[in-house]
Design an enzyme around this catalytic site. Sequence first.
Site, PDB file in Angstrom:
ATOM      1  N   HIS A 125      -1.094  -6.319   0.798  1.00  0.00           N
ATOM      2  CA  HIS A 125      -0.873  -4.713   1.153  1.00  0.00           C
ATOM      3  C   HIS A 125      -0.533  -4.759   2.623  1.00  0.00           C
ATOM      4  CE1 HIS A 125      -0.128  -0.759   0.042  1.00  0.00           C
ATOM      5  NE2 HIS A 125      -1.194  -0.214   0.367  1.00  0.00           N
ATOM      6  N   SER A 134       2.204   2.732   2.634  1.00  0.00           N
ATOM      7  CA  SER A 134       1.648   2.805   1.253  1.00  0.00           C
ATOM      8  C   SER A 134       1.812   4.452   0.926  1.00  0.00           C
ATOM      9  CB  SER A 134       0.199   2.563   1.796  1.00  0.00           C
ATOM     10  OG  SER A 134      -0.546   2.483   0.647  1.00  0.00           O
ATOM     11  N   GLN A 135       0.471   4.939   1.054  1.00  0.00           N
ATOM     12  CA  GLN A 135       0.733   6.395   0.757  1.00  0.00           C
ATOM     13  C   GLN A 135       1.783   7.229   1.635  1.00  0.00           C
ATOM     14  OE1 GLN A 135      -2.611   9.527  -0.174  1.00  0.00           O
ATOM     15  NE2 GLN A 135      -2.413   9.725   1.843  1.00  0.00           N
ATOM     16  N   ASP A 157       1.458  -8.090  -2.921  1.00  0.00           N
ATOM     17  CA  ASP A 157       0.510  -6.834  -2.760  1.00  0.00           C
ATOM     18  C   ASP A 157       0.001  -6.415  -3.819  1.00  0.00           C
ATOM     19  OD1 ASP A 157      -0.153  -4.269  -2.315  1.00  0.00           O
ATOM     20  OD2 ASP A 157       1.821  -3.660  -1.205  1.00  0.00           O
ATOM     21  N   TYR A 178      -3.464   6.298   2.055  1.00  0.00           N
ATOM     22  CA  TYR A 178      -4.541   6.615   1.360  1.00  0.00           C
ATOM     23  C   TYR A 178      -6.159   6.693   2.008  1.00  0.00           C
ATOM     24  CZ  TYR A 178      -7.221   7.412  -3.028  1.00  0.00           C
ATOM     25  OH  TYR A 178      -8.330   8.129  -3.858  1.00  0.00           O
TER      26      TYR A 178
END
Lengths: 320, 320, 320, 320, 320, 320
Positions: B301, B185-186, B272, B91
């Site tokens: 994360h 992540s994203q 996370d 992101y």
Amino acid sequence: MHYDLSLEEARVYRPDLPVPGDLAEFWAGTLARIGRTPPVLERVESGLVTVETYDVTLAGFDDHPVRAWLHLPAEPLRPGVLPGVVQYQGYNGGRGLPHEHVFWASAGYAHLVVDTRGQGSGWTTGATGDPGGSGPAQPGFLTRGIEAPDTYYYRRVYADAVAALEVLRGHERVDPSRVAVAGGSQGGGISTSVAALAPSSVAAVLPDVPFLCDFRRAASVAQTEPYLELVRYLAAHRDRVEQAFATLSYFDVAVLGRLASAPSLWSVALMDLTCPPSTVFAAYNSYGGPKEIEVYAYNDHEGGDAFQRTRQLAWLAASL
Amino acid sequence: MHYDLSLEEARVYRPDLPVPGDLAEFWAGTLARIGRTPPVLERVESGLVTVETYDVTLAGFDDHPVRAWLHLPAEPLRPGVLPGVVQYQGYNGGRGLPHEHVFWASAGYAHLVVDTRGQGSGWTTGATGDPGGSGPAQPGFLTRGIEAPDTYYYRRVYADAVAALEVLRGHERVDPSRVAVAGGSQGGGISTSVAALAPSSVAAVLPDVPFLCDFRRAASVAQTEPYLELVRYLAAHRDRVEQAFATLSYFDVAVLGRLASAPSLWSVALMDLTCPPSTVFAAYNSYGGPKEIEVYAYNDHEGGDAFQRTRQLAWLAASL
Amino acid sequence: MHYDLSLEEARVYRPDLPVPGDLAEFWAGTLARIGRTPPVLERVESGLVTVETYDVTLAGFDDHPVRAWLHLPAEPLRPGVLPGVVQYQGYNGGRGLPHEHVFWASAGYAHLVVDTRGQGSGWTTGATGDPGGSGPAQPGFLTRGIEAPDTYYYRRVYADAVAALEVLRGHERVDPSRVAVAGGSQGGGISTSVAALAPSSVAAVLPDVPFLCDFRRAASVAQTEPYLELVRYLAAHRDRVEQAFATLSYFDVAVLGRLASAPSLWSVALMDLTCPPSTVFAAYNSYGGPKEIEVYAYNDHEGGDAFQRTRQLAWLAASL
Amino acid sequence: MHYDLSLEEARVYRPDLPVPGDLAEFWAGTLARIGRTPPVLERVESGLVTVETYDVTLAGFDDHPVRAWLHLPAEPLRPGVLPGVVQYQGYNGGRGLPHEHVFWASAGYAHLVVDTRGQGSGWTTGATGDPGGSGPAQPGFLTRGIEAPDTYYYRRVYADAVAALEVLRGHERVDPSRVAVAGGSQGGGISTSVAALAPSSVAAVLPDVPFLCDFRRAASVAQTEPYLELVRYLAAHRDRVEQAFATLSYFDVAVLGRLASAPSLWSVALMDLTCPPSTVFAAYNSYGGPKEIEVYAYNDHEGGDAFQRTRQLAWLAASL
Amino acid sequence: MHYDLSLEEARVYRPDLPVPGDLAEFWAGTLARIGRTPPVLERVESGLVTVETYDVTLAGFDDHPVRAWLHLPAEPLRPGVLPGVVQYQGYNGGRGLPHEHVFWASAGYAHLVVDTRGQGSGWTTGATGDPGGSGPAQPGFLTRGIEAPDTYYYRRVYADAVAALEVLRGHERVDPSRVAVAGGSQGGGISTSVAALAPSSVAAVLPDVPFLCDFRRAASVAQTEPYLELVRYLAAHRDRVEQAFATLSYFDVAVLGRLASAPSLWSVALMDLTCPPSTVFAAYNSYGGPKEIEVYAYNDHEGGDAFQRTRQLAWLAASL
Amino acid sequence: MHYDLSLEEARVYRPDLPVPGDLAEFWAGTLARIGRTPPVLERVESGLVTVETYDVTLAGFDDHPVRAWLHLPAEPLRPGVLPGVVQYQGYNGGRGLPHEHVFWASAGYAHLVVDTRGQGSGWTTGATGDPGGSGPAQPGFLTRGIEAPDTYYYRRVYADAVAALEVLRGHERVDPSRVAVAGGSQGGGISTSVAALAPSSVAAVLPDVPFLCDFRRAASVAQTEPYLELVRYLAAHRDRVEQAFATLSYFDVAVLGRLASAPSLWSVALMDLTCPPSTVFAAYNSYGGPKEIEVYAYNDHEGGDAFQRTRQLAWLAASL
């Protein structure tokens, strides 16, 4: 937020920092204690195909083992001898895993990624311990052994760093006259100090947002770790403030850097809460060799990052 | 701190997520709108010698231009056709500078680093805009166009991602049957969605700490950005909670992933705060293909980071 | 804490802000793109008995629909034509629910509460989307389309705001020569810009703690959102700093406001972390029309709030 | 984040709270101390034209003067006698300026906005002091006089609140059988307590996210002020924990509310860090009269805000 | 971080603070209201063998009971009459438990540890209530009764403090000509005020990092509680700023201290976020008697702590 | 907030912690390395008259010098031989200044205040260095040398602590059969470990809110320093998690404490973010000797503080 000197003020900021009378002797004596055990290099499989990697154990201060990775561009991408880059680490980082820091090797350099003793449990891992103890200290490394120059932690670190430089220069595939030292934050401080302590061995210096500069101002304006370790130490040991600064004066990049002579490319970030821009300029302004500095006006401690890497690639190619 | 389900609970956590009745039609219609303009590749000088880099402009959703870098191992390190990796971004990141993300190329893969439209002003920079607008939205990307599946931001993003995959598969130096999708992540969410939307084109999936999973639980337990964008949207639009979740059900990796079939290697971090481990397990547990997951018990994360990279190098070499 | 210029310094702070050579042309071209679709007004039941409310859809930039509420004092409290107030919203707010913002109507004015396109998912809700896309941007609205004046988000917002003003002025129960523009924070910036872009249509201006002023200083001293969106953008796009400020110079209230001529009552808060007082004074000091300013010495961004409302009631009654 | 009981658990949460044996006597004795000085009403100019406002000084506990605003819809919008709403304030607020809180008057009700003694230096201002002192207390109001029910601060506050209710009921333009009590947070707690202490005088209750409920659980789970005042008091006075809770049991809305009988419309926010949803349900579940509750699943202490206002307008119109 | 005036600036910082015309009358009238009820002393068992402790109830302002501990060195360690120290408490603290504050008794002094009325629910506990009420005030003590000097909370506190001093001076085992007043933070402010209000009764003053000094600057630069109580009050009561400062001018240590004449030993911490160093120097620079100050350059509000205690032991032994 | 197990759950929480097979051998070998250099005691002037103080240098692990203060009640308050208390320090503290910690001496005990090697730069200062080095470690002490039991920092600390106990027991004015060990937080962990390692030398144990208990749970639930040092170490060294816990199992108070037999009085705070209450109960529940525990329900890490001191005074007088 811009919280420190303005850029205009910082560009002419030259604090009157005391130079210990026995600075040269101290460092001569320190470097004399670098170990003479020959380095051991062992080929490791990093999983990368473009870079060849060796696990290096070299002799640091008092012959303590110091670990590093040597990365070389894979054959046949490295004809003849290579220029080199020794990369020192930011605070609490280490050489990491074999595939982790291969930037300079990917750019065609013999690349030595050196641990900082005792560190390496943060953003990257290390494999080098620090057998040296300390007096009462803040949690952290910045006040370890601060009671005297002889016991101060960074004495051992700087000596290790010089040792690593000579190991790379002594490698058969490296041209010893074309070796640069580089690093960000703590690595920037170490590389500049190495340039000062071993001026004839360093061909170029690449300090980014360097740590370990102008400690008194740093203690006054820094807003985050790790300079705050020093502030907390001074807050506890109210009776040792001057003693602590006396020790630090042997390790201050804004003091030592005057002894350096290699061309240098620096960077500074004007919103850097960790290494205040004024302290970086204190070091830059007093640096003894040719110098340029990139100013990142809206960055915190990440500084120029990849943009500075682009700048360094061109500058170093032209300088070495 | 461990704040979410325990590992034992998470391993069997299988929320009963609603599957929209027209999910297949929606995505068929969406992918049909991927542009047909052929990609443009332009050689760029990255400053690296071990990798060869091309600036790619490819046609995404509605033929909008999407930017990427194609990195190939430098000649002669790339004999014949290569396996490939498409890497999607976390992101707010972007493809970055040409020298910035070359890991998979350094490991011998044809490596496509794709922008996320409209993003790329954070930890790395991007070069791809998003011509699509939005209704009233929280600052950020997660609620842009959330009023309906047709207008939702990630509709365009997932379509771009499929388009990029096909561009890499169509490259002359790439073996189209050996292309993996990867990201953290994203990027982890996007890569899994691509594996679901283009199952016959994906040979392996490498999702790390994926975002965009099990939105209802994420809104309930996530403690940091960007899931909080959704929470704030729901807090403002108290009358559109179900409508928003209805839109999200078309994009939920824990829903879409059932359609995937490629072998996969996942990672999850039990501390996370950004992508809660339960939401990652919701997606993992429902994933349709072969799967393994690395659990990092004490990480936030950042997850496994370089350690997971090591694991992926071995796994992917064995899987492709 | 007082962290910005002292009040004495701020009162004479007049930064030398660059005025784009084509500023007039740019805005003439922009306003020419305001749609000509006539506004639609629909009576709604707000639950209040003292105010009569209409749901307004008006044509904004490129004829995009913009939503607003028109509130009138209930019959028989509104004899003849009324003076009017157009109220613009703070960042991330919207027109809200029909009963939510009726202050100026309760005070006897025809009161138009206008959405800000794409916003309205924060402290109040909106109903107006933004079909305009953007290049790579920070999450948020402040850097959307910042790559050029033509694509910048606030181009569309300012044009919508002028359109809304003319809609209120054209209403049968409104005296077009007695219409004020008002708003706090972003709404303060918009109302001042409207006074500059449509000087003959505005009879009075009420900007409270305005946003969108003296961007360069704001980026230097602001401590909270949303100016930090700009700082993060500049931190990422280190190569686009001047380009971004060049775009912003077309939208800076401290630049545009020189073109305004209506009498104005401003407010500023000296502990405002969101809209630093120096940036407010930069705009105030350069404002082209008659002006007064209320200084709230110990307030953060809430400024004078209800106290300023009292002050405005008296001032506006005397001014219109 | 959802940090408290799940909605399912909260809906059936009925803690076994101790009821003081002399609860009725205590409150009878307390209400007997409400002053008998007749209220003084003075017309003030608020600047609004749709509402008529009076500055009210009424006799509270021990005849201490308590300040309020009485707002009536302007003539001719108020035919005959009106239904009424008494509005109590959130913690640290006050009645504000004359034009500040006129919602219920704008909706056609006689609207009394009452100060909370000693408070009124926060989000809105007050004009009512508290002549009562206290024993050692945390900064704040929640532990003032907590050493005994007789000296506890909220004894005076609840008595003032009942006094204010009777003042509105006694107004010539008000129908005493159609008066509701309302408020958010502290105001929600006070209004419910008033409904319990003067059940025959209250026709409806509108408690939003009420404070002062189930203190023991509140002290255990609340994450922000002002319940933390209580936690800090208990942390300091480790030897007075049970004494403090014994005092609080006389004022707990989850205890008192059983005595109420008026129909009620409540609201609760499931991410409310200030008034934990479980404590609100403890009060709601034990409430003695007819009841409904709106649940806002993703809101913090702002709760339903304007959305709840819409709901209340309809419900109250139907209930009174 | 050093955030306030530099040490050089602070050493010469002498703000032009207004002196109320009736200051002397006000305080004469106030001190005349100290109660005349004789103190009650009751021997308590503290569990310590080296100190003998009495629970003291003395008559404060308006004869309100004020609690204190009297500690004497155990027999036979206290030959003849003793010098004395009255110790006032920091904000929100109290006299604590009998064994808690025995430093000065352990050093050979008759040691009176006095409560601050209404406080004593924080870092240590108190046993003294405050029957005085207040007008609308911020949670906390700093704005209680700030509407006028007569009602201001610290009027009662300073009077209590003078009363306590005289109680110690009147004790049979104490030499009334050799009594010092001491305290940190609020206790430092109180002790200096006592030295000003009862100059002939005070033989020495030991103010550490004093609170209640130069309120206008404090409101401008303080970053933490409790000065922020004042800032929030001024933020709410925008119309009472000057009235509040007028009240405070009767209690400002930087105003009152001019009337003192006893020798004094101060301390200040240059990183003190609670009591900004400039405000301490404002008081120190205007102090009327002989004075010395210890500067702790890297300390926050803890100041010199045990190091200052060492300094005070020597200084007080030499001064009394 | 109560964030950990409920009190009911905690009272029966007995984790199944692994006991190293060679635990006894390890500690026998460790204690054998305590130095045999006789302690040096030097009278110092503390400024106090009720306590007599000696600066002690004693031989710790590997004969490293460890510093302490010995405080005795002043003559003639100490007839015959005295019972004794050895007090260990909280994390980052030290023995402080001579006048700083004299509580137990003031209560009639021979009181030894012992440094923790390398620490003493925090809330109190120390004078003892740690010549032992470490492998890669987090800043702090908790992971120093964690790679093996032999190198772990707390091995040296626990050995020093046993050495200090024997020094006090060997003093001519002390009754060796009546010596207690005491401390809070880290000092609580050390004192319990000493009771386990030297069971026949310890007559009573006073652990308050002890640190170093049930490390695996601590790493899972602790929210503040210093347990977070461990979490960060585990986050970096993802491949050494089990190795680290294996080392810690030799030092876990919840493991070692089973070997203790002396009567003990514990305390725990249910809102303790530093030493989670469950970890304290893990140690308490497994403790081998007679035991009582005071529960402070609303306290953070300060625990019972002076209230617990009162409790300890009575308990210890009855127990020794």
